[in-house]
Design a protein around this motif. Structure first.
Motif, PDB file in Angstrom:
ATOM      1  N   PRO A   1      -4.613   0.329   2.504  1.00 40.86           N
ATOM      2  CA  PRO A   1      -4.821   1.637   2.013  1.00 40.86           C
ATOM      3  C   PRO A   1      -5.422   2.693   3.179  1.00 40.86           C
ATOM      4  O   PRO A   1      -4.922   3.756   3.263  1.00 40.86           O
ATOM      5  CB  PRO A   1      -6.326   1.563   1.244  1.00 40.86           C
TER       6      PRO A   1
ATOM      7  N   LEU B   1       0.536   9.975  -2.550  1.00 41.90           N
ATOM      8  CA  LEU B   1      -0.025  11.138  -1.781  1.00 41.90           C
ATOM      9  C   LEU B   1       0.732  11.677  -1.083  1.00 41.90           C
ATOM     10  O   LEU B   1       1.008  13.177  -0.679  1.00 41.90           O
ATOM     11  CB  LEU B   1      -1.267  10.538  -0.600  1.00 41.90           C
ATOM     12  N   TRP B   2       1.839  10.981  -0.479  1.00 43.22           N
ATOM     13  CA  TRP B   2       2.975  11.890   0.297  1.00 43.22           C
ATOM     14  C   TRP B   2       3.894  12.761  -0.462  1.00 43.22           C
ATOM     15  O   TRP B   2       4.080  13.810  -0.094  1.00 43.22           O
ATOM     16  CB  TRP B   2       3.723  10.772   0.838  1.00 43.22           C
TER      17      TRP B   2
ATOM     18  N   VAL C   1      -0.681   3.581  -2.790  1.00 45.62           N
ATOM     19  CA  VAL C   1      -1.625   4.686  -2.229  1.00 45.62           C
ATOM     20  C   VAL C   1      -0.684   5.937  -1.472  1.00 45.62           C
ATOM     21  O   VAL C   1      -0.770   6.920  -1.783  1.00 45.62           O
ATOM     22  CB  VAL C   1      -2.629   4.133  -1.262  1.00 45.62           C
ATOM     23  N   ALA C   2      -0.005   5.441  -0.495  1.00 46.70           N
ATOM     24  CA  ALA C   2       0.718   6.342   0.390  1.00 46.70           C
ATOM     25  C   ALA C   2       1.626   7.346  -0.048  1.00 46.70           C
ATOM     26  O   ALA C   2       1.594   8.334   0.078  1.00 46.70           O
ATOM     27  CB  ALA C   2       1.113   5.423   1.662  1.00 46.70           C
TER      28      ALA C   2
ATOM     29  N   GLY D   1       0.817  -1.366   0.131  1.00 47.07           N
ATOM     30  CA  GLY D   1      -0.038   0.107  -0.121  1.00 47.07           C
ATOM     31  C   GLY D   1       0.943   1.239   0.196  1.00 47.07           C
ATOM     32  O   GLY D   1       0.321   2.388  -0.223  1.00 47.07           O
ATOM     33  N   LEU D   2       2.230   1.178   0.326  1.00 44.28           N
ATOM     34  CA  LEU D   2       3.054   2.366   0.264  1.00 44.28           C
ATOM     35  C   LEU D   2       3.146   2.729  -0.961  1.00 44.28           C
ATOM     36  O   LEU D   2       3.028   4.071  -1.324  1.00 44.28           O
ATOM     37  CB  LEU D   2       4.414   2.113   0.897  1.00 44.28           C
TER      38      LEU D   2
ATOM     39  N   TRP E   1       5.768   7.417   9.763  1.00 44.94           N
ATOM     40  CA  TRP E   1       6.442   6.855   8.712  1.00 44.94           C
ATOM     41  C   TRP E   1       7.369   6.040   9.580  1.00 44.94           C
ATOM     42  O   TRP E   1       7.863   4.504   9.623  1.00 44.94           O
ATOM     43  CB  TRP E   1       7.333   7.691   7.914  1.00 44.94           C
TER      44      TRP E   1
ATOM     45  N   THR F   1       1.007   7.629   7.580  1.00 50.19           N
ATOM     46  CA  THR F   1       2.106   8.118   6.828  1.00 50.19           C
ATOM     47  C   THR F   1       1.826   9.711   6.497  1.00 50.19           C
ATOM     48  O   THR F   1       2.156  10.780   6.822  1.00 50.19           O
ATOM     49  CB  THR F   1       2.601   7.630   5.487  1.00 50.19           C
ATOM     50  N   VAL F   2       0.635   9.757   5.700  1.00 48.39           N
ATOM     51  CA  VAL F   2      -0.114  11.050   5.277  1.00 48.39           C
ATOM     52  C   VAL F   2      -0.419  11.868   6.157  1.00 48.39           C
ATOM     53  O   VAL F   2      -0.449  13.264   6.523  1.00 48.39           O
ATOM     54  CB  VAL F   2      -0.965  10.991   4.118  1.00 48.39           C
TER      55      VAL F   2
ATOM     56  N   THR G   1      -2.138   4.946   4.977  1.00 49.12           N
ATOM     57  CA  THR G   1      -2.374   6.293   4.680  1.00 49.12           C
ATOM     58  C   THR G   1      -2.449   7.074   5.831  1.00 49.12           C
ATOM     59  O   THR G   1      -1.937   8.271   5.984  1.00 49.12           O
ATOM     60  CB  THR G   1      -3.720   6.503   3.544  1.00 49.12           C
TER      61      THR G   1
END
Length: 410
Positions: free
Chosen positions: A356, A232-233, A228-229, A224-225, A371, A363-364, A360
């Motif tokens: 997801p 976005l990051w 998704v993540a 998922g990193l 993280w 991290t975000v 998310t």
């Protein structure tokens, strides 16, 4: 890695994988737009339906694996692919949320059957010391097939008409039929008789193996990193150019194609596979630290940190995949490869469902502390796998012999 495998089971498995994953690429690149723009589902309905299908597939994995063991995995694999072909073609008739569920949920059961049966086919058709190599080789081909299919799907996305989407879906259905035809040329694999005493679904009674499945599923949230993540990051928390997202995907895909077989060396015995899981955890920790640092830098330094993080992450991904194959094959009884492969796939599906939201939010949503927490969790999970494997070995009625298989040319 040999580009063209030797004649026999591996060549047939490779050809069917390349054909089938080309179709998967067609579907993966176009399904969201087809369901929303052509069928008329809302984003929420699409997400709910796909989540329900994933839950059904996960629940059916072990029972379908048991069926593959009892009926013969080659036949179940071919039948599952043909059922998926039928369901995929039926997607062209879907015109509502309810109709989509009527098609998607039976397809989820068929997908669970073919996934479990595929692992059992590899276990039955390939020598034990070549099973992990085979899975690694097929994963490399999977990335090639999906990339090629997604690229072809781009034509349909540019046209952006219902006829174009239907053509892509029917193309995907055709690849299921072609893959089934190729696999039907494999020699039949004899079914194993049902146990006369004790539980039928032994994988669900194997506590150390189930603990490994959960740990492996939690580790699998790292997928998922990238999906998704990280995009976005990059978009929300760094000053890196947005096109870098595509570059990082290319780094990941190319590395899997080039290095998966090499990364799998030594994981065809349980000790080596457990150590690879530990290496994967620490590689993912380092990647998370690099990604976190990119949020506090500017320009070229940010780009360098993100590329370095992606490079380290992909090796964690390669070791994690190879470790899972080695452990899932190594701990499975000879008469239950289907249900053990089904149980192993449950962990991966669990990780895909959790990823997801989990990665998310950490991290975000939380930033650098998130993280670091996520990376520490990956390292801890990797360190827990070796003792869990030792626990599993201690529960086996016949001790495993921990001898590395001869090195495989790759």
């Amino acid at each position: 890695m040999n580009i063209v495998p030797e004649p026999g089971p591996l060549r047939l498995l490779a050809a069917s994988t390349l054909v089938n994953t080309f179709g998967n690429g067609l579907w993966m690149a176009s399904s969201a737009l087809f369901l929303t723009r052509s069928v008329g589902l809302s984003v929420g309905q699409t997400g709910l339906a796909l989540t329900l299908a994933a839950l059904v597939s996960m629940t059916a994995s072990v029972p379908m694996g048991y069926v593959a063991d009892r009926r013969g995995p080659r036949g179940i694999l071919v039948a599952g692919l043909l059922a998926l072909a039928t369901g995929t073609a039926a997607m062209t008739l879907v015109d509502s949320f309810g109709a989509f569920l009527l098609v998607a949920l039976p397809m989820a059961v068929a997908d669970a059957a073919q996934r479990a049966a595929r692992g059992a086919v590899i276990a039955g058709a390939v020598a034990p010391d070549r099973r992990v190599y085979t899975r690694a080789y097929l994963r490399s081909l999977t990335n090639v097939g999906i990339a090629a299919g997604a690229a072809c799907a781009g034509i349909g996305l540019v046209v952006d008409t219902r006829a174009a989407y239907v053509s892509l879906i029917l193309g995907n259905a055709t690849t299921f039929v072609l893959a089934a035809a190729l696999l039907s040329r494999l020699a039949p694999i004899a079914p194993t008789p049902a146990p006369t005493t004790g539980p039928r679904l032994v994988a669900l009674r194997d506590r150390p193996f189930l603990v490994f499945v959960v740990l492996d599923g939690l580790m699998a949230t790292h997928f998922g990193l990238f999906e998704v993540a990280l995009p976005l990051w990059i978009y929300l928390r760094t000053d890196a150019p947005h096109w870098l997202i595509a570059v990082l995907f290319l780094v990941n895909t190319g590395a899997v194609v080039l290095f998966q077989v090499r990364a799998a060396r030594g994981t065809d015995h349980l000790g080596g596979a457990a150590r690879a899981s530990r290496r994967a955890g620490f590689a993912l920790l380092i990647a998370c630290v690099l990604f976190a640092a990119s949020g506090a830098t500017t320009s070229a330094v940010t780009v360098g940190l993100l590329i370095a993080g992606a490079a380290v992450h992909v090796f964690g991904e390669l070791w994690h995949a190879a470790a899972g194959w080695g452990i899932s094959f190594g701990l499975a009884p000879a008469d239950a490869h289907g249900q053990y492969q089904g149980a192993y796939s449950m962990g991966m599906q669990l990780g895909q469902m959790l990823a997801p939201l989990l990665v998310t939010a950490l991290t975000v949503g939380w930033g650098t502390p998130g993280w670091l927490l996520l990376g520490t969790a990956f390292a801890l999970i990797g360190c827990l796998v070796p003792p869990v494997v030792r626990w599993a070995l201690a529960t086996r009625p016949t001790p495993h012999v921990e001898e590395p298989a001869p090195a495989t040319a790759g």
